[in-house]
Structures are given as C-alpha cells and as structure tokens.
Design a protein around this motif. Structure first.
Motif, PDB file in Angstrom:
ATOM      1  N   THR A  59       0.852  -1.195   0.000  1.00 46.08           N
ATOM      2  CA  THR A  59       0.000   0.000   0.000  1.00 46.08           C
ATOM      3  C   THR A  59       0.885   1.241   0.000  1.00 46.08           C
ATOM      4  N   GLU A  60       0.499   2.229  -0.806  1.00 42.27           N
ATOM      5  CA  GLU A  60       1.245   3.485  -0.846  1.00 42.27           C
ATOM      6  C   GLU A  60       0.269   4.640  -1.053  1.00 42.27           C
ATOM      7  N   GLU A  61       0.546   5.742  -0.360  1.00 42.02           N
ATOM      8  CA  GLU A  61      -0.320   6.928  -0.452  1.00 42.02           C
ATOM      9  C   GLU A  61       0.383   8.002  -1.266  1.00 42.02           C
ATOM     10  N   PHE A  62      -0.375   8.607  -2.193  1.00 36.61           N
ATOM     11  CA  PHE A  62       0.150   9.661  -3.055  1.00 36.61           C
ATOM     12  C   PHE A  62      -0.715  10.908  -2.904  1.00 36.61           C
ATOM     13  N   THR A  63      -0.088  12.091  -2.970  1.00 34.84           N
ATOM     14  CA  THR A  63      -0.835  13.349  -2.932  1.00 34.84           C
ATOM     15  C   THR A  63      -0.556  14.104  -4.226  1.00 34.84           C
ATOM     16  N   ARG A  64      -1.655  14.401  -4.953  1.00 31.19           N
ATOM     17  CA  ARG A  64      -1.519  15.081  -6.236  1.00 31.19           C
ATOM     18  C   ARG A  64      -2.692  16.036  -6.438  1.00 31.19           C
ATOM     19  N   ASN A  65      -2.403  17.291  -6.745  1.00 31.03           N
ATOM     20  CA  ASN A  65      -3.426  18.256  -7.168  1.00 31.03           C
ATOM     21  C   ASN A  65      -4.651  18.271  -6.256  1.00 31.03           C
ATOM     22  N   GLY A  66      -4.412  18.241  -4.957  1.00 28.08           N
ATOM     23  CA  GLY A  66      -5.516  18.308  -4.013  1.00 28.08           C
ATOM     24  C   GLY A  66      -6.170  16.976  -3.710  1.00 28.08           C
ATOM     25  N   PHE A  67      -5.726  15.898  -4.356  1.00 33.90           N
ATOM     26  CA  PHE A  67      -6.272  14.562  -4.118  1.00 33.90           C
ATOM     27  C   PHE A  67      -5.256  13.724  -3.332  1.00 33.90           C
ATOM     28  N   THR A  68      -5.769  12.901  -2.454  1.00 31.20           N
ATOM     29  CA  THR A  68      -4.953  11.885  -1.799  1.00 31.20           C
ATOM     30  C   THR A  68      -5.377  10.531  -2.346  1.00 31.20           C
ATOM     31  N   VAL A  69      -4.453   9.827  -2.965  1.00 32.23           N
ATOM     32  CA  VAL A  69      -4.748   8.547  -3.603  1.00 32.23           C
ATOM     33  C   VAL A  69      -4.019   7.432  -2.855  1.00 32.23           C
ATOM     34  N   THR A  70      -4.786   6.483  -2.350  1.00 31.57           N
ATOM     35  CA  THR A  70      -4.194   5.308  -1.709  1.00 31.57           C
ATOM     36  C   THR A  70      -4.274   4.142  -2.684  1.00 31.57           C
ATOM     37  N   VAL A  71      -3.115   3.669  -3.113  1.00 31.92           N
ATOM     38  CA  VAL A  71      -3.039   2.549  -4.049  1.00 31.92           C
ATOM     39  C   VAL A  71      -2.701   1.293  -3.248  1.00 31.92           C
ATOM     40  N   HIS A  72      -3.489   0.261  -3.432  1.00 32.12           N
ATOM     41  CA  HIS A  72      -3.278  -0.951  -2.649  1.00 32.12           C
ATOM     42  C   HIS A  72      -3.402  -2.181  -3.548  1.00 32.12           C
ATOM     43  N   GLY A  73      -2.765  -3.257  -3.149  1.00 37.60           N
ATOM     44  CA  GLY A  73      -2.852  -4.492  -3.912  1.00 37.60           C
ATOM     45  C   GLY A  73      -2.059  -5.595  -3.237  1.00 37.60           C
ATOM     46  N   ARG A  74      -2.153  -6.776  -3.812  1.00 37.48           N
ATOM     47  CA  ARG A  74      -1.451  -7.930  -3.257  1.00 37.48           C
ATOM     48  C   ARG A  74      -0.559  -8.527  -4.336  1.00 37.48           C
ATOM     49  N   CYS A  75       0.725  -8.417  -4.097  1.00 33.71           N
ATOM     50  CA  CYS A  75       1.719  -8.928  -5.038  1.00 33.71           C
ATOM     51  C   CYS A  75       1.797 -10.447  -4.911  1.00 33.71           C
ATOM     52  N   ASP A  76       1.856 -11.148  -6.051  1.00 37.69           N
ATOM     53  CA  ASP A  76       1.883 -12.614  -6.010  1.00 37.69           C
ATOM     54  C   ASP A  76       3.086 -13.136  -5.240  1.00 37.69           C
ATOM     55  N   GLY A  77       4.257 -12.525  -5.470  1.00 38.03           N
ATOM     56  CA  GLY A  77       5.439 -13.019  -4.776  1.00 38.03           C
ATOM     57  C   GLY A  77       6.588 -12.037  -4.824  1.00 38.03           C
ATOM     58  N   ILE A  78       7.454 -12.084  -3.790  1.00 29.49           N
ATOM     59  CA  ILE A  78       8.666 -11.268  -3.738  1.00 29.49           C
ATOM     60  C   ILE A  78       9.826 -12.186  -3.372  1.00 29.49           C
ATOM     61  N   ILE A  79      10.863 -12.172  -4.207  1.00 23.97           N
ATOM     62  CA  ILE A  79      12.048 -13.001  -3.993  1.00 23.97           C
ATOM     63  C   ILE A  79      13.202 -12.080  -3.587  1.00 23.97           C
ATOM     64  N   THR A  80      13.797 -12.354  -2.458  1.00 24.57           N
ATOM     65  CA  THR A  80      14.939 -11.569  -1.981  1.00 24.57           C
ATOM     66  C   THR A  80      16.216 -12.378  -2.170  1.00 24.57           C
ATOM     67  N   GLU A  81      17.106 -11.886  -3.029  1.00 25.60           N
ATOM     68  CA  GLU A  81      18.359 -12.560  -3.326  1.00 25.60           C
ATOM     69  C   GLU A  81      19.531 -11.638  -3.003  1.00 25.60           C
ATOM     70  N   LYS A  82      20.713 -12.194  -2.982  1.00 19.85           N
ATOM     71  CA  LYS A  82      21.892 -11.376  -2.714  1.00 19.85           C
ATOM     72  C   LYS A  82      22.099 -10.334  -3.803  1.00 19.85           C
ATOM     73  N   THR A  83      21.703 -10.689  -5.011  1.00 18.34           N
ATOM     74  CA  THR A  83      21.902  -9.777  -6.145  1.00 18.34           C
ATOM     75  C   THR A  83      20.798  -8.737  -6.276  1.00 18.34           C
ATOM     76  N   GLY A  84      19.710  -8.879  -5.506  1.00 19.28           N
ATOM     77  CA  GLY A  84      18.625  -7.928  -5.590  1.00 19.28           C
ATOM     78  C   GLY A  84      17.276  -8.552  -5.282  1.00 19.28           C
ATOM     79  N   VAL A  85      16.226  -7.797  -5.590  1.00 17.36           N
ATOM     80  CA  VAL A  85      14.859  -8.215  -5.288  1.00 17.36           C
ATOM     81  C   VAL A  85      14.095  -8.432  -6.591  1.00 17.36           C
TER      82      VAL A  85
END
Length: 767
Positions: A59-85
């Motif tokens: 979830t992340e909140e953004f403020t633009r031109n007088g609007f507050t937009v909360t974007v939310h969702g469920r990511c299928d998967g996140i892999i954390t490796e030594k070389t990156g994400v």
C-alpha cells in the motif's frame, strides 16, 4: 471509491483504467476458471525457496493536485536474493505457452511495475527485477519473461499513471459535486402526490436509510417508477448510497425509467443515467462476431475508449441506446462494450435482470460497487421465472455430436473430450430407460467431470488465435459457453435444484433445474445497500416473499389502487375452460363476446391460455366477425418487433364499430402494454392462466409441498393468476380510464380464486 478528495484504488483497477485494458468478465464457468487459476498460483508458490514471500500486501499513499490517492494491492510473490529483489507476477492461462510473447498483455507488466515501485520506494532500492510468469492451466508448464527497472524509470511510470488517472477523476469529482448540489435543491417533479404515492416514497426512503429490502405491491396508477427513483436519488444526495441499478424485464419499462430520469434532469438534477441494450440489438455488424480480426469496432477498442468516455460523460446526462450508438460510431467503439464501460462511471444504470443476476452475463465490473448501490427491481413478479431460467443450465447430446464431427482430425484432445460426453449421454440414456427414472436430487457428477475437462480444453483452443476452423468456429465457441454455464450452475447446485433428463429419439438433454431461486436471489440482493422489489401484481405477497428470498426482517407494503373501482365493470362468465372441456366452451365464448363487446363501441382484447385454444375459437369466430363487421386482429406465434408495433398501433380511439384483438395470456401483449383512454375499452380473460402441466412444474409442486406449502398453488395457481392480473391491468392505466373486464371461467366463482383477484375486481357480476 471516491470520498470527497480521498481516493482508494486497487493496483489492478488503477492500471486497467489508465491503460483502458478492460476488466476480465467472469461469466459462465468463470468460477471454475478462477478456481483453477488459484490452484495454479498455489502450486507455483508452494515450490519456492525460503527467500520467497507469497501474497504480499503493498500500500502506498500519493498526494496530487488536491487529491490523496491510496493505491493498494497484493503482489503474487517477492524473492529476496543477494543480487537484488524480484517482483513476481503470476498469470494462469489457457493459451499454448509458445504462442505468448513478452510484449503481450502490457497491463500485466504495468501491475508488476506498480508493485515494484512501491516496494523499491519503501525499501530504498535503486533498481528491481520483475518476473512475469505465465502458467498453463492444463499442465505444469510455465514460461517466464524478465526485465529490470531503475527507481527513476518506475517513478516516471507511476507519475504518468497517476496524472492520467487523476485527470479523469477530477472530471468525475466535479460532476459528483454538481450532482450532490443539484439533489439538495431537487423537489418532487409533480405538483401533488397521487393516492398512495407518498406512502411508497416514504417506504423506499426508509428502506434505504435502514439498508434493508422492501417488497412493495403498488397498483397501476400510483406512479411506481418515480416513487422509487425520486427517494433513491434523494438518499444518494444525503450520502446514504452512491448509485442506482434499475433492472426490469421489459423494454417498455426501461423506457419509462428513462423518462423518469429525464424529467428529473429537466427539473435541475445533474445526473448521468445509462441504459444497457443487449449486444445482439446494438451490434453494428451484420453478424455478432466479437473478435478484433472480424470487427473493426473491436480492433483497437481500448486505444479509443478513454477519449470516447470523456466525450460522452462530459456532454450527456441521459445516455440511452441512440446516444450510445452515436458516440460509439463517432469513436469507432463496440456499442455494447462501450455501454458497459460507461456504466462504470454513471450514477444510474438501467438494464435487464440478467446483468445483475445471471452468472453468464452479469456485470462483474460493477460488483465492487454493489455495497454502495440501491437495487430497484421493477415488475418483480417476472423475476421468479427469470431467476429459475438464469440459475439453470442444460446440455444436449446433439451439440456435442456435431462438435465432435467438426473437431475430428483437427484437434484430437478436444475431439476426444466432445466424443466422451456424447458417448456418456448415450450410455446414460440406456440406463435411465431401463430404470424408467429421469429426475434426480443429486448432481450428475460423472457428467460434470467430463464437461469440466471439455471446458479446460476448449478454453485453450479458443485462446490460441489462428488455430480456429473458420467455418465452424462459432459452433464450437457456442458449445463452449453452454458448457461453461453448465459448470457454473453445477458449482451452485444444492437441495434447491433437481436434475432432469429428457430423451427424444436420439437426443438426450440434461438440465440442472433451479426449482427454488430464493437463496440465490437473497444472496445477490443482500450485497447491495438496499433492494426494492416492486410490482402491481405481487399478489399474494406471502408467495412472492417466499420465492424471491424474503425474510421476516424485510419490509412489506400493499398499496391499493388509486382509481375509482366503479369505473371498471367486472363480469364473470361461468364457463369451464379446462382442457378436456374446451371444445364444448367455444360456442359459449362467442355468445358472450357478442352479448358484451359487440353491443358496445371501442377496442377490446381477448386473452386465451394458449395458441391452440385461440385457434379453435378463431376458426368459428371469424365468420361471426365478418358478418357483424368486427375488425379482428390476431397475435401470431412469432412476431417481429415491427409486427408487434403494427398490432398495437391499430388500437386507436374509434367513434363507431368494434375492434377486437385475440392474444395469448402471458404473451407479449398481456404485460407492459400501455393503451390509455379509448385505445382500450375492455379485456376478456379466458381461463385462470394455469401453466401447462409438465415434468418441471410437477417437480416444483412436489418440492414446495415438501417445504410445507401448498405445492399445486406455488407451481400452478399463483403463477397463473399473476398472468390474469397482468392482462386485466392493461385496461385501467389512468384516472380517466374506464371499461369492462370479462373473466371467463367458473373457477372465479370459488372462494379461493375470488380471493386471488385484485380487491377492486372482487365485486363482480355473474353473467
């Protein structure tokens, strides 16, 4: 959802709106496909290593031109490796994987990029990888496409995405603000309320306020349409709801609803209403063939959609069929899909019952709005039979035999699947005939299993563009949708259903028959803010409460006719119209018509319980009509729309002579027809409208008897008398109307049938 300047939007909806890629409609069989997709996700996620997080909420909140937009969702998967994400996005598919390219489905990449931006921002990452995985629903195969994005690239992407989204939302926000201001200043559009109308308005408003359901029997003439729409609009203005879904079974009642909203618009209401018309009626092509290869209005549809939406929503308020067609041609858009997309942004949608209830075609894109929606169900007495049909499904052996012949030598797996079903039904037929049993309480699991296999293979076949047999594509496609519907209904099957097998020569039909739709109607309507069932013929109210899923906590209202009952003369002719006695009744019917209608001047309708009975009387009556110079009109068994309109157009006021129309009870002229004044001076109803005895009606009779009700009444009497009410209701449509109603059947003299007549008919005169 919009709450002043605060917006909350899912990642999927944000991306699909901005890219105008369209939501995935989960129609018939959609639940089965969704279940298979979920299983595919779980299978892949189960095999991941310890550095893998599945189903991560971001979830992340953004403020633009007088609007507050909360974007939310469920990511299928996140892999954390030594070389990156790595952000992993999994998409199940029926397509053959070798045919999928990396650049296909930009919406999928966009969803993953939003997740990647949010995760990178919240974890201070300068770059992040994305793996887009396509997984086959038919086997364990997968194909993975990879890409790497910098934080700066993702920031530019999300900024452009939000700017595009907020540009449109600013337009809608301004319109909503204007709407709310106009509602507060809106008054009832008529100088006075009709008798009973204020009571209905109050009941609707109270029901919405308390978020309940109302069953309202409101007689013709009260002004049901405005009495339900006006208080709902006022409730929207007070923040008690956000939108209206007005559903009905007839074109004429959809037009009445349009007229009501138009009147409110003229009185200052800022409000967008869209009417959805069936695809077959609005399609611009000679043949409904929905693919970009065959239809120029489908090719590039989403490239032109946003411009079309902004154009129509900023210029129009009442968006009917003609308006949709005009803008669809202007922007080269499929008119049907365009109406569905416009509906997502409208304040009210007018459409058929099936767009809310039918699992084959319901507007899944609207489902997230149901909790903010007031559902107005017009002519709710029609919903009983319609719901039974929508929640039932049927398969025929001949359809699979035809498909197997087409597929033989062209697609071996799909051919074998169709052949297996054909063979199974043939074998089952032999077993059933030996046992002489053709209806069952249980779901035929052995049939459903093979049909599901056909759906899985058919889904892949239809998805792989280029593998179609052009000449026979529609045959297999239509069967695929029938099979999907069968699977969908099978997933809902419970003790409210029966399985009915019909055999005729080499044909075998298997029907999953929804006998009692109350549970499904109740479940669907409870998802809304409030639901109003209304009709002039919800009688007896207890019966409709039961079959439409009513509960003790619901509200019920019975409003009498506002018209002077002395303006209608009701006559009962004690003729026996039972099937075996119909030949003997013909002479008496003709005598009564001569004694009552022929002695008067004007227009009259005579309703028969069947075409067969109509033809028997017509054979003898034609000579009488010719001799006495009676203008005779007859409803044909199959009439085009132009023929129906021509039939009704004949009913104009006349100063001398007699015009009589023969029609069928429960048919196209016995409901939804508005012949005011001297366009109709009398109605004759022959019989009590009982449905023809059939296996299905008898199954209903037995079912309701086991539930403790009078099964014969539920299956035959109440549905029949409802048709009588509707036919008689064609006569008195306004305070000025008057005339005569003849009820030809000796059963009307019994206490039971008399009590089922409208109160204003019960003081009849016996002929």
């Amino acid at each position: 959802m919009m709450d002043q300047n605060n917006l909350r939007v899912s990642v999927r909806n944000l991306v699909e709106f901005v890219m105008m890629s369209g939501s995935i409609e989960m129609g018939a069989g959609g639940a089965h496909i969704l279940e298979e997709g979920t299983k595919t996700h779980q299978r892949l996620q189960k095999d991941r290593e310890d550095n893998y997080q599945k189903e991560v909420t971001l979830t992340e909140e953004f403020t633009r031109n007088g609007f507050t937009v909360t974007v939310h969702g469920r990511c299928d998967g996140i892999i954390t490796e030594k070389t990156g994400v790595v952000i992993e996005e999994i998409k199940s598919t029926a397509r053959t994987l070798v045919n999928i390219r990396k650049e296909d489905n930009p919406t999928y990449w966009a969803q993953a990029m939003v997740y990647a931006y949010v995760y990178a921002k919240q974890n201070n990452l300068e770059q992040i990888d994305i793996h887009l995985i396509y997984a086959s629903r038919q086997n364990l195969e997968t194909v993975t496409f990879q890409d790497t994005f910098t934080k700066q690239e993702l920031t530019i992407f999300i900024e452009e995405l939000l700017d595009d989204y907020l540009h449109f939302q600013h337009i809608r926000f301004t319109q909503r603000s204007n709407r709310q201001a106009s509602i507060s200043a809106l008054s009832f559009p008529f100088s006075t309320y009709r008798h009973g109308q204020r009571d209905l308005v109050k009941a609707v408003y109270k029901t919405i306020t308390e978020q309940k359901r109302l069953f309202a029997k409101a007689s013709t003439g009260i002004g049901k349409t405005m009495s339900t729409i006006f208080p709902t609009v006022k409730a929207v203005g007070e923040g008690k709801a956000e939108r209206i879904l007005y559903i009905t079974a007839k074109t004429i009642t959809r037009q009445v609803a349009e007229e009501a909203f138009l009147l409110l618009n003229k009185n200052g209401l800022v409000w967008c209403t869209v009417t959805i018309t069936a695809k077959e009626k609005v399609c611009f092509q000679e043949e409904v063939y929905c693919s970009k290869e065959h239809c120029p209005f489908a090719e590039g549809y989403y490239d032109r959609l946003k411009e079309g939406l902004i154009d129509i929503l900023t210029k129009e308020q009442l968006i009917d069929r003609t308006t949709i067609e005009t803008y669809a041609r202007k922007h080269q858009l499929c008119p049907f899909e365009f109406s569905l997309d416009v509906a997502l942004h409208a304040d009210a949608v007018i459409c058929d019952y099936n767009y809310f209830f039918d699992p084959r075609v319901k507007m899944v894109r609207w489902s997230e709005y149901h909790k903010e929606t007031v559902l107005l169900i017009d002519e709710a007495h029609n919903l009983v039979d319609r719901a039974r049909a929508m929640f039932s499904a049927v398969l025929s052996k001949s359809a699979f035999l035809e498909a197997s012949r087409i597929l033989k030598g062209n697609d071996e797996p799909l051919y074998q699947a169709t052949k297996a079903i054909n063979d199974l039904l043939l074998q089952w037929k032999k077993e059933l005939m030996a046992k002489d049993q053709f209806d069952f309480l249980e779901l035929p699991e052995h049939v459903v299993h093979l049909v599901e296999e056909f759906v899985d293979l058919g889904d892949r076949w239809l998805s792989d563009l280029g593998n179609h047999l052009e000449d026979h594509y529609n045959v297999v496609k239509d069967l695929f949708y029938v099979a999907q519907a069968f699977c969908r209904v099978a997933s809902m099957y419970d003790d409210h259903y029966r399985t009915l097998v019909t055999t005729y020569k080499s044909e075998v039909e298997v029907k999953l028959l929804c006998i009692d739709p109350s549970r499904l109607i109740r479940s669907a309507t409870k998802k809304t803010k409030a639901t109003i069932f209304f009709s002039a013929t919800l009688h007896p109210l207890g019966y409709f409460q039961t079959v439409l899923g009513g509960e003790d906590v619901d509200y019920f209202q019975d409003l009498p006719s506002p018209f002077d009952e002395n303006k209608v003369e009701v006559i009962v002719s004690p003729i026996s119209t039972k099937y075996k006695e119909r030949p003997a009744s013909i002479d008496k019917i003709i005598i009564d018509l001569k004694e009552i209608f022929h002695q008067r001047t004007g227009n009259y309708l005579v309703f028969f319980p069947s075409y067969e009975y109509l033809a028997q009387v017509l054979e003898q009556y034609q000579e009488v009509a010719c001799t006495e110079k009676i203008e005779l009109l007859v409803q044909a068994q199959a009439m085009f729309e132009e023929e129906r309109e021509a039939f009704l157009a004949k009913f104009q006021p006349i100063s001398s002579g007699v015009r009589i129309g023969f029609a069928v009870l429960g048919g196209i002229f016995s409901e939804g027809v508005d012949l005011r004044g001297d366009r109709l001076n009398g109605v004759c109803i022959i019989g009590v409208g009982l449905p023809r005895i059939s296996e299905e009606q008898d199954l209903m009779k037995r079912y309701y008897s086991l539930q403790g009700y009078h099964g014969f009444d539920f299956a035959y009497v109440y549905p029949g008398m409802n048709k009588v009410h509707q036919a008689g209701g064609r006569l008195i449509r306004s305070e000025e109307d008057e005339g005569v109603i003849i009820l030809m059947d000796d059963r009307y003299l019994s206490t039971k049938y008399r009590s089922l007549l409208p109160s204003e008919w019960q003081n009849y005169r016996k002929l």
